[in-house]
Design an enzyme around this catalytic site. Structure first.
Site, short mmCIF file in Angstrom:
data_model
loop_
_atom_site.label_atom_id
_atom_site.label_comp_id
_atom_site.label_asym_id
_atom_site.label_seq_id
_atom_site.Cartn_x
_atom_site.Cartn_y
_atom_site.Cartn_z
CD GLU A 35 -7.11 -4.48 4.14
OE1 GLU A 35 -6.41 -4.89 5.08
OE2 GLU A 35 -6.82 -4.68 2.95
CB SER A 43 -1.85 1.25 5.47
OG SER A 43 -1.28 0.35 4.56
CG ASP A 52 -1.76 -1.14 1.44
OD1 ASP A 52 -1.73 -2.04 0.59
OD2 ASP A 52 -2.47 -1.18 2.46
#
Length: 486
Positions: free
Chosen positions: A214, A96, A39
């Protein structure tokens, strides 16, 4: 954060970079010098420079304990690798998150992922911060975790904080799920980034919209509010939701006084094979710019054999089009990549095929078809290799579907992706080809398709084709692009 951890991680990447096989290395995309990335994190313009962080495992080309890799650029095109920004503690990962400029202090907000039992997938997650004065060297806060646990009605999935400021208050959205596995995004607020108040659920799905949302992002765009997220667990539906996990958005209206978000249905953002975990930021020009991870979980990743894995997409400017549809287009700075222009044809009809020979692996294409004058049932292009390998992009007039077919270029199984695209007048295709990627922008961002490709043969050229009739080409131009990493 122990300096030795960072030093070891940076040394490991430097050593691994010496052994990387260059065959699929990208020429103008963000990637680590070696080993695994996923990510994009912490996208921000800080002190006049663009910073992009990314999930990184510096010790292997496989996913592992997450660090934050780091690049910066003055123009969104020429990127410079910086030292790894943050490293995890034992049995932990720095998952993240996002970045903000807090009065000249670059602050990273990230998820601490703490493993209790790897085999049983038992873990807990909390939210943390790390700060920097120079934008390069970071120190974790002694206040960590700044949010120790999710709300009581939550599962243990509690990650990927995205933070922004509105008036004098900081806000945070976090990806989450309920105890019965329904994906949602929850909302917090803070006056100082250290103490956070839980506000409530911003948006929640149902049994059809996945078990976990997410990488949420929440922002205003052209007068509307956008919630982007990456749901896990949506079942495929025709041409929709074909990847293991999805990335998409809701459009609606939001009231900061009541914290109520009234929104419409979920829409996929990109229709290729390899696009996930997109994050956006607002730059000094007022543009909302998005970058995604250009790979997909549990997909074939041949670059692992070469000592690296994972890359990020080109930066894309977002606008809101008709019917609240998000349009994604390459940022204008990408013209800086162009080294030579090749004007192929103007106002020309083709029947069958038209081949332009080029061995270039780094190319930008712009092709406009006049569909009102086109009688062919199918028009498109092939990125051809010298023998059997090819990547196809074609449009069928009858069903108005744009198809990207990578089945003869590294995706033998599940090689096709399709999306509806209304093109009664002009079909405009803008295509970026890197050594192991293709990004398609159709009709000024009405549709985008992003996929990794893995050719084994030498490039032959670009072939336009028309089936069952003539195709009228308004313009066909391509550019040879520079390799920023050389």
């Amino acid at each position: 954060m122990k300096l030795k951890q960072l030093a070891n991680a940076n040394d490991a990447v430097s050593e691994a970079a010496k052994k990387v096989n260059p065959r699929y290395r990208l020429g103008y995309h963000i990637m680590a010098p070696a080993n695994w990335i996923n990510d994009p994190n912490g996208l921000i313009q800080f002190n006049g420079e663009y910073h992009v962080f990314y999930q990184h495992h510096p010790y292997s080309a496989d996913w592992g304990p997450m660090h934050w890799g780091h690049v910066k650029s003055k123009d969104l095109v020429h990127w410079e690798h910086l030292p790894i920004a943050i490293a995890p503690e034992d049995n932990c990962g720095c998952f993240s998150g996002s970045a903000v400029d807090n009065n000249g202090e670059l602050t990273l907000i990230y998820t601490g992922h703490h493993i209790l039992d790897q085999e049983k997938d038992l873990f807990y997650e909390n939210q943390n911060i790390a700060v920097s004065k120079d934008g390069i060297h970071f120190e974790k806060s002694h206040k960590n975790p700044v949010i120790a646990a999710p709300p009581a009605d939550s599962s243990h999935h509690f990650r990927d904080p995205k933070v922004w400021k509105y008036n004098d208050k900081w806000y945070m959205v976090v990806g989450n799920s309920t105890k019965d596995d329904v994906g949602r995004v929850i909302l917090y607020s803070s006056l100082n980034l250290r103490e956070w108040e839980y506000i409530g659920v911003l948006a929640q799905g149902n049994e059809n919209l996945g078990y976990m949302w997410e990488c949420p992002d929440f922002f205003e765009l052209d007068g509307k509010y956008i919630l982007m997220c990456s749901p896990q667990g949506i079942e495929s539906d025709g041409d929709l939701y074909q990847n293991l996990f999805q990335t998409g958005y809701f459009v609606g209206d939001y009231d900061y006084e009541t914290n109520e978000f009234i929104y419409g249905s979920f829409t996929e953002l990109d229709h290729g094979h390899d696009f996930y975990a997109v994050q956006t930021f607002l730059d000094a020009k007022g543009r909302r710019i998005a970058i995604g991870w250009m790979d997909m979980w549990e997909s074939k990743m041949p670059t692992k054999e070469d000592g690296w894995c994972g890359a990020l997409t080109l930066p894309r400017e977002l606008r809101l089009g008709e019917n609240n549809k998000i349009l994604m287009n390459p940022v204008e700075e990408l013209t800086l990549l162009r080294e030579s222009e090749h004007h192929v044809c103007t106002n020309q009809s083709i029947n069958g095929s038209y081949l332009v020979e080029t061995k270039d692996n780094l190319i930008e294409l712009k092709i406009d078809f006049d569909m009102a004058k086109t009688t062919a049932h199918t028009v498109g292009l092939k990125i051809r290799s010298i023998n059997q390998e090819e990547t196809l992009l074609f449009y069928q007039k009858e069903n108005q579907k744009l198809t990207l077919d990578c089945s003869k270029c590294g995706k033998e199984k599940d090689g096709n992706r399709r999306t509806i695209l209304e093109s009664d007048q002009v079909l405009s295709l803008r295509v970026y080809i890197d050594r192991s990627s293709i990004e398609v922008f159709a009709n000024n961002g009405e549709a985008t398709m992003t996929s990794r490709i893995h050719p084994k043969e030498e490039r032959l050229g670009i072939e336009l084709f028309a089936e069952n009739g003539d195709a009228h080409v308004i313009d066909f131009t391509y550019w040879s692009l520079k390799d920023i990493w050389k």
